[in-house]
Design an enzyme around this catalytic site. Structure first.
Site, PDB file in Angstrom:
ATOM      1  N   HIS A 155       4.035   1.342   2.298  1.00  0.00           N
ATOM      2  CA  HIS A 155       5.199   0.629   1.756  1.00  0.00           C
ATOM      3  C   HIS A 155       5.836   1.436   0.616  1.00  0.00           C
ATOM      4  O   HIS A 155       7.060   1.564   0.528  1.00  0.00           O
ATOM      5  CB  HIS A 155       4.786  -0.720   1.160  1.00  0.00           C
ATOM      6  CG  HIS A 155       4.188  -1.687   2.139  1.00  0.00           C
ATOM      7  ND1 HIS A 155       2.868  -2.086   2.066  1.00  0.00           N
ATOM      8  CD2 HIS A 155       4.725  -2.347   3.190  1.00  0.00           C
ATOM      9  CE1 HIS A 155       2.636  -2.964   3.035  1.00  0.00           C
ATOM     10  NE2 HIS A 155       3.726  -3.137   3.741  1.00  0.00           N
ATOM     11  N   HIS A 163       0.851  -1.187   0.000  1.00  0.00           N
ATOM     12  CA  HIS A 163       0.000   0.000   0.000  1.00  0.00           C
ATOM     13  C   HIS A 163       0.891   1.243   0.000  1.00  0.00           C
ATOM     14  O   HIS A 163       2.124   1.128  -0.049  1.00  0.00           O
ATOM     15  CB  HIS A 163      -0.943  -0.022   1.209  1.00  0.00           C
ATOM     16  CG  HIS A 163      -0.251  -0.250   2.526  1.00  0.00           C
ATOM     17  ND1 HIS A 163       0.686   0.621   3.042  1.00  0.00           N
ATOM     18  CD2 HIS A 163      -0.330  -1.266   3.424  1.00  0.00           C
ATOM     19  CE1 HIS A 163       1.120   0.182   4.208  1.00  0.00           C
ATOM     20  NE2 HIS A 163       0.539  -0.982   4.463  1.00  0.00           N
TER      21      HIS A 163
HETATM   22  P1  AMP Z   1       4.834  -4.880   6.721  1.00  0.00           P
HETATM   23  O1  AMP Z   1       4.596  -5.313   5.325  1.00  0.00           O
HETATM   24  O2  AMP Z   1       3.597  -4.622   7.510  1.00  0.00           O
HETATM   25  O3  AMP Z   1       5.847  -5.756   7.437  1.00  0.00           O
HETATM   26  O4  AMP Z   1       5.533  -3.454   6.621  1.00  0.00           O
HETATM   27  C1  AMP Z   1       6.739  -3.275   5.911  1.00  0.00           C
HETATM   28  C2  AMP Z   1       7.288  -1.911   6.226  1.00  0.00           C
HETATM   29  O5  AMP Z   1       6.351  -0.908   5.838  1.00  0.00           O
HETATM   30  C3  AMP Z   1       7.570  -1.713   7.726  1.00  0.00           C
HETATM   31  O6  AMP Z   1       8.779  -1.000   7.893  1.00  0.00           O
HETATM   32  C4  AMP Z   1       6.382  -0.897   8.160  1.00  0.00           C
HETATM   33  O7  AMP Z   1       6.638  -0.094   9.306  1.00  0.00           O
HETATM   34  C5  AMP Z   1       6.156  -0.030   6.939  1.00  0.00           C
HETATM   35  N1  AMP Z   1       4.782   0.507   6.932  1.00  0.00           N
HETATM   36  C6  AMP Z   1       3.630  -0.188   7.082  1.00  0.00           C
HETATM   37  N2  AMP Z   1       2.576   0.664   7.084  1.00  0.00           N
HETATM   38  C7  AMP Z   1       3.078   1.908   6.947  1.00  0.00           C
HETATM   39  C8  AMP Z   1       2.492   3.210   6.887  1.00  0.00           C
HETATM   40  N3  AMP Z   1       1.186   3.410   6.969  1.00  0.00           N
HETATM   41  N4  AMP Z   1       3.335   4.269   6.738  1.00  0.00           N
HETATM   42  C9  AMP Z   1       4.682   4.096   6.658  1.00  0.00           C
HETATM   43  N5  AMP Z   1       5.282   2.888   6.700  1.00  0.00           N
HETATM   44  C10 AMP Z   1       4.496   1.809   6.851  1.00  0.00           C
END
Ligand code: AMP
Length: 310
Positions: free
Chosen positions: A65, A62
């Site tokens: 990411h 999204h």
């Molecule tokens: P995930 O796929 O949930 O493991 O997230 C991968 C990376 O994207 C991690 O470093 C998260 O902190 C970051 N991330 C997830 N959601 C957001 C968001 N809304 N804003 C900024 N970074 C995000």
């Protein structure tokens, strides 16, 4: 190494070593994006790059990411993204099996961002039978998310350490959204003398303030409306902090009272903690503090946070 010929994005991913995705954009300057499934193939392709920015993800991408990907692209030129739903960071009663996945769409999004390398290993590639080595970061993993999700940060630190060893990036990008994760990773990098820079990027939000998350798809329409209370609680704390409130108890109370206005919100924790040690504070010191919240709405667990600083 088996280098596969060009394969259109609309096809289901095959299980070859390297898939080269053609550029669909006219005028694109960089080479085609490579989708790589094995560690050996990744190492071979990676050796063609000097500096590399790295964005680890669990996919179902999204705007949050993509903000990390854009920052990495801007700062490093070449970018590697990993997509791996890491089984070891999910508890036995958590949503590993049901975690949303859509690799085809993810690859389309990453191609638009001109990502260079995408690493999409299988669980067996990352954890061959008999793997027992783990990374334990210790104290900062014990509270907040660590208390609610025992073993979660052992899984996170282990996978991130392994990915860092595979990708060999000069910078890795993480979201403030997962504040404790950034503290844990930064501490691991420091204490294990890893030679890369951890970059923390701001939380990307929906227009009403809800932090974007892959798990938001679990929310019903009514739950989605209610979920914004998390952001409202943080902005209430920010407002009182801005007006001079420094008592942690008072700031926690303000967040609690805001969350309590939403009958569907089942509060898990309300924290006002030191930004590095994550220990709870009595008063917010001049260097600021981390306000963080976790709650359940229906079956969905949501977290959010902000830094209170002048
Ligand atoms: P995930 O796929 O949930 O493991 O997230 C991968 C990376 O994207 C991690 O470093 C998260 O902190 C970051 N991330 C997830 N959601 C957001 C968001 N809304 N804003 C900024 N970074 C995000």
């Amino acid at each position: 190494m088996g280098m596969r010929p060009i394969c259109p994005l609309s096809e289901k991913p095959d299980y070859g070593y390297v898939r080269t995705v053609p550029s669909s954009e006219a005028g694109r300057e960089t080479g085609a994006m490579q989708v790589i499934e094995t560690i050996a193939a990744f190492r071979q392709v990676r050796s063609r790059y000097t500096g590399l920015g790295f964005v680890p993800t669990m996919g179902y991408l999204h705007e949050g990411h993509l903000s990390l990907v854009r920052r990495a692209k801007e700062e490093c030129g070449a970018v590697a993204v990993s997509i791996f739903v890491n089984p070891t960071q999910f508890g036995p009663n958590e949503d590993f099996a049901g975690y949303p996945r859509d690799l085809t769409r993810d690859l389309q999004l990453l191609e638009k961002e001109q990502v260079d390398l995408v690493f999409t290993p299988s669980p067996g590639e990352i954890y061959p039978p008999g793997s027992t080595t783990v990374v334990e970061v210790g104290d900062v993993t014990e509270m907040l998310e660590g208390a609610a999700r025992p073993g979660h940060f052992r899984g996170v630190a282990t996978i991130v350490c392994k990915l860092f060893n595979i990708v060999q990036a000069s910078r890795a990008y993480f979201g403030q959204k997962d504040a404790q994760q950034t503290v844990v990773i930064a501490k691991m990098v420091r204490e294990l003398d890893m030679s890369l820079e951890v970059v923390v990027c701001p939380t990307v939000r929906e227009p009403d303030g809800l932090a974007i998350s892959s798990r938001n798809v679990y929310l019903t329409v009514d739950e989605r409306r209610a979920a914004v209370v998390l952001y409202r609680a943080l902005t209430a704390a920010e407002k009182h902090f801005g007006a001079g409130e420094r008592s942690s108890e008072a700031l926690r109370r303000i967040m609690h009272d805001t969350l309590a206005t939403e009958p569907q919100a089942d509060i898990e924790y309300i924290s006002l903690a030191d930004r590095d040690t994550l220990r709870e504070l009595d008063r917010v010191p001049p260097r600021g503090a981390l306000a963080s919240l976790a709650m359940r709405i229906g079956k969905t667990r949501l977290i959010d946070n902000c830094i209170l600083e002048k």
